[in-house]
Design a protein around this motif. Sequence first.
Motif, PDB file in Angstrom:
ATOM      1  N   GLY A   1       0.792  -1.217   0.000  1.00  0.00           N
ATOM      2  CA  GLY A   1       0.000   0.000   0.000  1.00  0.00           C
ATOM      3  C   GLY A   1       0.827   1.271   0.000  1.00  0.00           C
ATOM      4  O   GLY A   1       0.339   2.335   0.398  1.00  0.00           O
ATOM      5  N   VAL A   2       2.073   1.184  -0.473  1.00  0.00           N
ATOM      6  CA  VAL A   2       2.934   2.360  -0.557  1.00  0.00           C
ATOM      7  C   VAL A   2       2.374   3.321  -1.611  1.00  0.00           C
ATOM      8  O   VAL A   2       1.838   2.902  -2.646  1.00  0.00           O
ATOM      9  N   GLU A   3       2.490   4.617  -1.355  1.00  0.00           N
ATOM     10  CA  GLU A   3       1.990   5.630  -2.284  1.00  0.00           C
ATOM     11  C   GLU A   3       2.667   5.494  -3.651  1.00  0.00           C
ATOM     12  O   GLU A   3       3.879   5.241  -3.731  1.00  0.00           O
ATOM     13  N   PRO A   4       1.900   5.680  -4.760  1.00  0.00           N
ATOM     14  CA  PRO A   4       2.464   5.531  -6.109  1.00  0.00           C
ATOM     15  C   PRO A   4       3.720   6.362  -6.353  1.00  0.00           C
ATOM     16  O   PRO A   4       4.676   5.893  -6.978  1.00  0.00           O
ATOM     17  N   LYS A   5       3.737   7.591  -5.867  1.00  0.00           N
ATOM     18  CA  LYS A   5       4.904   8.444  -6.064  1.00  0.00           C
ATOM     19  C   LYS A   5       6.133   7.835  -5.384  1.00  0.00           C
ATOM     20  O   LYS A   5       7.231   7.834  -5.952  1.00  0.00           O
ATOM     21  N   GLU A   6       5.943   7.313  -4.178  1.00  0.00           N
ATOM     22  CA  GLU A   6       7.042   6.679  -3.459  1.00  0.00           C
ATOM     23  C   GLU A   6       7.481   5.397  -4.156  1.00  0.00           C
ATOM     24  O   GLU A   6       8.674   5.084  -4.215  1.00  0.00           O
ATOM     25  N   ILE A   7       6.526   4.654  -4.708  1.00  0.00           N
ATOM     26  CA  ILE A   7       6.868   3.422  -5.436  1.00  0.00           C
ATOM     27  C   ILE A   7       7.753   3.744  -6.623  1.00  0.00           C
ATOM     28  O   ILE A   7       8.773   3.082  -6.849  1.00  0.00           O
ATOM     29  N   ARG A   8       7.369   4.768  -7.397  1.00  0.00           N
ATOM     30  CA  ARG A   8       8.174   5.135  -8.565  1.00  0.00           C
ATOM     31  C   ARG A   8       9.589   5.521  -8.149  1.00  0.00           C
ATOM     32  O   ARG A   8      10.565   5.177  -8.813  1.00  0.00           O
ATOM     33  N   SER A   9       9.685   6.239  -7.031  1.00  0.00           N
ATOM     34  CA  SER A   9      11.000   6.648  -6.525  1.00  0.00           C
ATOM     35  C   SER A   9      11.829   5.423  -6.120  1.00  0.00           C
ATOM     36  O   SER A   9      13.021   5.340  -6.430  1.00  0.00           O
ATOM     37  N   ARG A  10      11.197   4.479  -5.440  1.00  0.00           N
ATOM     38  CA  ARG A  10      11.909   3.272  -5.006  1.00  0.00           C
ATOM     39  C   ARG A  10      12.365   2.435  -6.201  1.00  0.00           C
ATOM     40  O   ARG A  10      13.486   1.920  -6.214  1.00  0.00           O
ATOM     41  N   VAL A  11      11.490   2.277  -7.182  1.00  0.00           N
ATOM     42  CA  VAL A  11      11.839   1.492  -8.367  1.00  0.00           C
ATOM     43  C   VAL A  11      13.050   2.102  -9.060  1.00  0.00           C
ATOM     44  O   VAL A  11      14.008   1.398  -9.406  1.00  0.00           O
ATOM     45  N   ARG A  12      13.016   3.403  -9.263  1.00  0.00           N
ATOM     46  CA  ARG A  12      14.124   4.096  -9.925  1.00  0.00           C
ATOM     47  C   ARG A  12      15.425   3.931  -9.126  1.00  0.00           C
ATOM     48  O   ARG A  12      16.475   3.604  -9.674  1.00  0.00           O
ATOM     49  N   GLU A  13      15.330   4.142  -7.831  1.00  0.00           N
ATOM     50  CA  GLU A  13      16.505   4.062  -6.967  1.00  0.00           C
ATOM     51  C   GLU A  13      17.081   2.647  -6.916  1.00  0.00           C
ATOM     52  O   GLU A  13      18.301   2.460  -7.008  1.00  0.00           O
ATOM     53  N   CYS A  14      16.209   1.652  -6.791  1.00  0.00           N
ATOM     54  CA  CYS A  14      16.676   0.265  -6.651  1.00  0.00           C
ATOM     55  C   CYS A  14      17.276  -0.266  -7.950  1.00  0.00           C
ATOM     56  O   CYS A  14      18.286  -0.980  -7.922  1.00  0.00           O
TER      57      CYS A  14
ATOM     58  N   ALA B   1      13.850  -7.022  -3.712  1.00  0.00           N
ATOM     59  CA  ALA B   1      13.989  -7.135  -2.260  1.00  0.00           C
ATOM     60  C   ALA B   1      14.316  -5.771  -1.644  1.00  0.00           C
ATOM     61  O   ALA B   1      13.781  -5.407  -0.590  1.00  0.00           O
ATOM     62  N   LEU B   2      15.156  -4.995  -2.323  1.00  0.00           N
ATOM     63  CA  LEU B   2      15.547  -3.675  -1.807  1.00  0.00           C
ATOM     64  C   LEU B   2      14.377  -2.704  -1.788  1.00  0.00           C
ATOM     65  O   LEU B   2      14.353  -1.768  -0.981  1.00  0.00           O
ATOM     66  N   ALA B   3      13.405  -2.910  -2.669  1.00  0.00           N
ATOM     67  CA  ALA B   3      12.248  -2.013  -2.725  1.00  0.00           C
ATOM     68  C   ALA B   3      11.430  -2.055  -1.439  1.00  0.00           C
ATOM     69  O   ALA B   3      10.629  -1.153  -1.173  1.00  0.00           O
ATOM     70  N   MET B   4      11.635  -3.082  -0.636  1.00  0.00           N
ATOM     71  CA  MET B   4      10.964  -3.193   0.669  1.00  0.00           C
ATOM     72  C   MET B   4      11.708  -2.398   1.739  1.00  0.00           C
ATOM     73  O   MET B   4      11.288  -2.365   2.883  1.00  0.00           O
ATOM     74  N   LYS B   5      12.839  -1.796   1.366  1.00  0.00           N
ATOM     75  CA  LYS B   5      13.681  -1.046   2.300  1.00  0.00           C
ATOM     76  C   LYS B   5      14.146  -1.908   3.478  1.00  0.00           C
ATOM     77  O   LYS B   5      14.016  -1.532   4.646  1.00  0.00           O
ATOM     78  N   PRO B   6      14.729  -3.082   3.190  1.00  0.00           N
ATOM     79  CA  PRO B   6      15.159  -3.958   4.277  1.00  0.00           C
ATOM     80  C   PRO B   6      16.451  -3.469   4.919  1.00  0.00           C
ATOM     81  O   PRO B   6      17.249  -2.772   4.291  1.00  0.00           O
TER      82      PRO B   6
END
Length: 282
Positions: free
Chosen positions: A112-125, A155-160
Amino acid sequence: MIETKNLSHSYRAGGAGNEEQALKGLNLKIEKGSFTAVLGRNGSGKSTLAKHFNAMLLPTGGRVYINGMDTLDEKSVFDIRRTAGMVFQNPDNQMVAAIVEDEVAFAPENLGVEPKEIRSRVRECLETVNMTKYAETAPSKLSGGQKQRVAIAAALAMKPEILILDEPTAMLDPIGRSEVIKTVKKLNREQGITVVLITHYMEEAAAADRVVVMDGGGIALDGTPKQVFSNVESIKALGLDVPQVTLLAYELNKAGIDIAADVLTVDECFAELAGLLGGNGK
């Protein structure tokens, strides 16, 4: 970050009432920000241990604590699995999406992460694992090493805080293995992620801060790579090998040539030999 106290685990084997003990009263502490390699022959319990680190398996005896959370506490399981990301041997078994960026976004979307945050995580990971240019590529079009790097990004997209890798290079060629281990070392060094690497490649284990050797469901050897691999006879007695240059140093010592027994890399071995020959190592 990880602590086991008298950890035991038994599997049902054969008929009713028959059990096979995979882990036997195991005590282990893994510190935050460390890089630990776990070795052992088949059946030693190393993969069973790894699955306890994100509550995929639960103890049949003893306790496992992940950043202070007890894996037997049902209320903590969700947080444990967010804390400890897992990457398995076969990347194909982990892929669920049609394109790479959707694969990396899958877990955050389900959280349920916000779409904007998801896009940021995908790009970063994807940038972290050097797979940005493949964002819109189908996973089926990637090499084995590239697929495994996508699995790490997912796995990193979960911020482990912990990354557990269960023989992630077992199905890869040397180039793919090198890509994955380079990525793992970068994550540990630059982001401070605690890494637990289950492997049967001695050269991969030599890159860790610490090596734990398992046998018969317990810990047989534990120390730095130099400390562990210099025990060539003990390692061989456990059905394992040592890095090739360490074995060379061992054989040279047996032949009466005085060379450090704990060399791990080609450069270290070259420097030792150059010193013996009166050179300057250049």
